[in-house]
Design a protein around this motif. Sequence first.
Motif, PDB file in Angstrom:
ATOM      1  N   GLY A 139      -5.480  -2.346  -9.285  1.00 51.14           N
ATOM      2  CA  GLY A 139      -5.566  -1.935  -7.886  1.00 51.14           C
ATOM      3  C   GLY A 139      -6.671  -0.920  -7.661  1.00 51.14           C
ATOM      4  N   LEU A 140      -6.636  -0.300  -6.507  1.00 45.99           N
ATOM      5  CA  LEU A 140      -7.591   0.744  -6.150  1.00 45.99           C
ATOM      6  C   LEU A 140      -6.841   1.943  -5.590  1.00 45.99           C
ATOM      7  N   SER A 141      -7.499   3.091  -5.662  1.00 44.22           N
ATOM      8  CA  SER A 141      -6.956   4.313  -5.080  1.00 44.22           C
ATOM      9  C   SER A 141      -8.097   5.065  -4.422  1.00 44.22           C
ATOM     10  N   THR A 142      -7.898   5.453  -3.174  1.00 44.29           N
ATOM     11  CA  THR A 142      -8.956   6.070  -2.397  1.00 44.29           C
ATOM     12  C   THR A 142      -8.415   7.198  -1.528  1.00 44.29           C
TER      13      THR A 142
ATOM     14  N   VAL B  32       0.846  -1.188   0.000  1.00 41.62           N
ATOM     15  CA  VAL B  32       0.000   0.000   0.000  1.00 41.62           C
ATOM     16  C   VAL B  32       0.886   1.243   0.000  1.00 41.62           C
ATOM     17  N   PHE B  33       0.564   2.190  -0.877  1.00 41.54           N
ATOM     18  CA  PHE B  33       1.189   3.506  -0.830  1.00 41.54           C
ATOM     19  C   PHE B  33       0.193   4.422  -0.147  1.00 41.54           C
ATOM     20  N   GLY B  34       0.626   5.136   0.859  1.00 39.55           N
ATOM     21  CA  GLY B  34      -0.284   6.016   1.567  1.00 39.55           C
ATOM     22  C   GLY B  34       0.300   7.383   1.831  1.00 39.55           C
ATOM     23  N   TYR B  35      -0.468   8.396   1.492  1.00 40.47           N
ATOM     24  CA  TYR B  35      -0.159   9.766   1.883  1.00 40.47           C
ATOM     25  C   TYR B  35      -1.467  10.357   2.381  1.00 40.47           C
ATOM     26  N   PRO B  36      -1.933   9.884   3.551  1.00 41.30           N
ATOM     27  CA  PRO B  36      -3.236  10.310   4.062  1.00 41.30           C
ATOM     28  C   PRO B  36      -3.189  11.714   4.638  1.00 41.30           C
ATOM     29  N   GLY B  37      -4.362  12.244   4.911  1.00 40.96           N
ATOM     30  CA  GLY B  37      -4.436  13.522   5.598  1.00 40.96           C
ATOM     31  C   GLY B  37      -4.070  13.338   7.057  1.00 40.96           C
ATOM     32  N   ASP B  38      -3.690  14.426   7.711  1.00 39.03           N
ATOM     33  CA  ASP B  38      -3.399  14.388   9.148  1.00 39.03           C
ATOM     34  C   ASP B  38      -3.965  15.648   9.787  1.00 39.03           C
ATOM     35  N   SER B  39      -3.697  15.846  11.051  1.00 41.92           N
ATOM     36  CA  SER B  39      -4.271  17.004  11.741  1.00 41.92           C
ATOM     37  C   SER B  39      -3.758  18.329  11.169  1.00 41.92           C
ATOM     38  N   LYS B  40      -2.524  18.354  10.702  1.00 37.50           N
ATOM     39  CA  LYS B  40      -1.962  19.583  10.130  1.00 37.50           C
ATOM     40  C   LYS B  40      -2.444  19.809   8.690  1.00 37.50           C
ATOM     41  N   ASN B  41      -2.576  18.728   7.935  1.00 34.34           N
ATOM     42  CA  ASN B  41      -3.008  18.789   6.534  1.00 34.34           C
ATOM     43  C   ASN B  41      -4.165  17.817   6.319  1.00 34.34           C
ATOM     44  N   PRO B  42      -5.375  18.159   6.760  1.00 31.55           N
ATOM     45  CA  PRO B  42      -6.496  17.220   6.669  1.00 31.55           C
ATOM     46  C   PRO B  42      -6.844  16.824   5.233  1.00 31.55           C
ATOM     47  N   ASN B  43      -6.502  17.669   4.261  1.00 33.30           N
ATOM     48  CA  ASN B  43      -6.765  17.342   2.860  1.00 33.30           C
ATOM     49  C   ASN B  43      -5.564  16.689   2.188  1.00 33.30           C
ATOM     50  N   GLY B  44      -4.614  16.242   2.966  1.00 29.45           N
ATOM     51  CA  GLY B  44      -3.423  15.621   2.405  1.00 29.45           C
ATOM     52  C   GLY B  44      -2.484  16.657   1.818  1.00 29.45           C
ATOM     53  N   LYS B  45      -1.423  16.178   1.185  1.00 31.35           N
ATOM     54  CA  LYS B  45      -0.434  17.084   0.610  1.00 31.35           C
ATOM     55  C   LYS B  45      -0.281  16.897  -0.891  1.00 31.35           C
ATOM     56  N   LEU B  46      -0.786  15.787  -1.421  1.00 29.70           N
ATOM     57  CA  LEU B  46      -0.635  15.538  -2.854  1.00 29.70           C
ATOM     58  C   LEU B  46      -1.711  16.284  -3.636  1.00 29.70           C
ATOM     59  N   ARG B  47      -1.333  16.820  -4.757  1.00 28.38           N
ATOM     60  CA  ARG B  47      -2.277  17.581  -5.578  1.00 28.38           C
ATOM     61  C   ARG B  47      -3.048  16.642  -6.494  1.00 28.38           C
TER      62      ARG B  47
ATOM     63  N   ASP C  82      -6.010  -5.106  -0.357  1.00 24.58           N
ATOM     64  CA  ASP C  82      -5.403  -4.279   0.695  1.00 24.58           C
ATOM     65  C   ASP C  82      -6.161  -2.969   0.873  1.00 24.58           C
ATOM     66  N   ILE C  83      -6.563  -2.350  -0.224  1.00 29.20           N
ATOM     67  CA  ILE C  83      -7.256  -1.068  -0.131  1.00 29.20           C
ATOM     68  C   ILE C  83      -8.680  -1.251   0.395  1.00 29.20           C
ATOM     69  N   LEU C  84      -9.327  -2.344   0.060  1.00 28.20           N
ATOM     70  CA  LEU C  84     -10.648  -2.613   0.646  1.00 28.20           C
ATOM     71  C   LEU C  84     -10.537  -2.747   2.166  1.00 28.20           C
ATOM     72  N   GLU C  85      -9.447  -3.332   2.629  1.00 32.68           N
ATOM     73  CA  GLU C  85      -9.192  -3.434   4.066  1.00 32.68           C
ATOM     74  C   GLU C  85      -8.994  -2.046   4.690  1.00 32.68           C
ATOM     75  N   VAL C  86      -8.293  -1.162   3.993  1.00 35.59           N
ATOM     76  CA  VAL C  86      -8.090   0.202   4.470  1.00 35.59           C
ATOM     77  C   VAL C  86      -9.421   0.950   4.528  1.00 35.59           C
ATOM     78  N   ILE C  87     -10.249   0.797   3.499  1.00 36.88           N
ATOM     79  CA  ILE C  87     -11.554   1.466   3.457  1.00 36.88           C
ATOM     80  C   ILE C  87     -12.422   0.996   4.619  1.00 36.88           C
ATOM     81  N   GLU C  88     -12.393  -0.305   4.915  1.00 39.22           N
ATOM     82  CA  GLU C  88     -13.140  -0.837   6.062  1.00 39.22           C
ATOM     83  C   GLU C  88     -12.647  -0.227   7.367  1.00 39.22           C
ATOM     84  N   ALA C  89     -11.342  -0.058   7.499  1.00 37.01           N
ATOM     85  CA  ALA C  89     -10.779   0.539   8.710  1.00 37.01           C
ATOM     86  C   ALA C  89     -11.207   2.002   8.843  1.00 37.01           C
ATOM     87  N   TYR C  90     -11.218   2.744   7.746  1.00 39.59           N
ATOM     88  CA  TYR C  90     -11.685   4.127   7.785  1.00 39.59           C
ATOM     89  C   TYR C  90     -13.155   4.192   8.184  1.00 39.59           C
TER      90      TYR C  90
END
Length: 100
Positions: A55-58, A23-38, A85-93
């Motif tokens: 694969g999937l991208s979410t 899994v490649f992840g660049y999720p949002g965080d408290s400082k950058n809730p919308n993430g950093k990737l454009r 793997d991404i379906l597992e991430v979506i379930e966790a979210y």
Amino acid sequence: KFSSRYIGSMVGDVHRTLMYGGVFGYPGDSKNPNGKLRLLYQGAPMSYIMEQAGGLSTTGFERVMEISPELVHQRVPVIMGSKNDILEVIEAYAAAAESA
């Protein structure tokens, strides 16, 4: 079992994910809730490649490829990898959103 790898560039990290799985992840965080990737020139192009490879991208809540840009430099959180793997991430979210 997962391990962590970080090359430091999105292209290199996504290439490694395509070649070896994971899994490649660049999720949002408290400082950058919308993430950093454009969306227009990082998130969407790599999401297209990942989905064409099977694969999937979410963002954790919606497919990156279904986001209509509102701004040229709009930022989005991105998590991509193999479909299972991404379906597992979506379930966790979803579970985290329910418990919040």
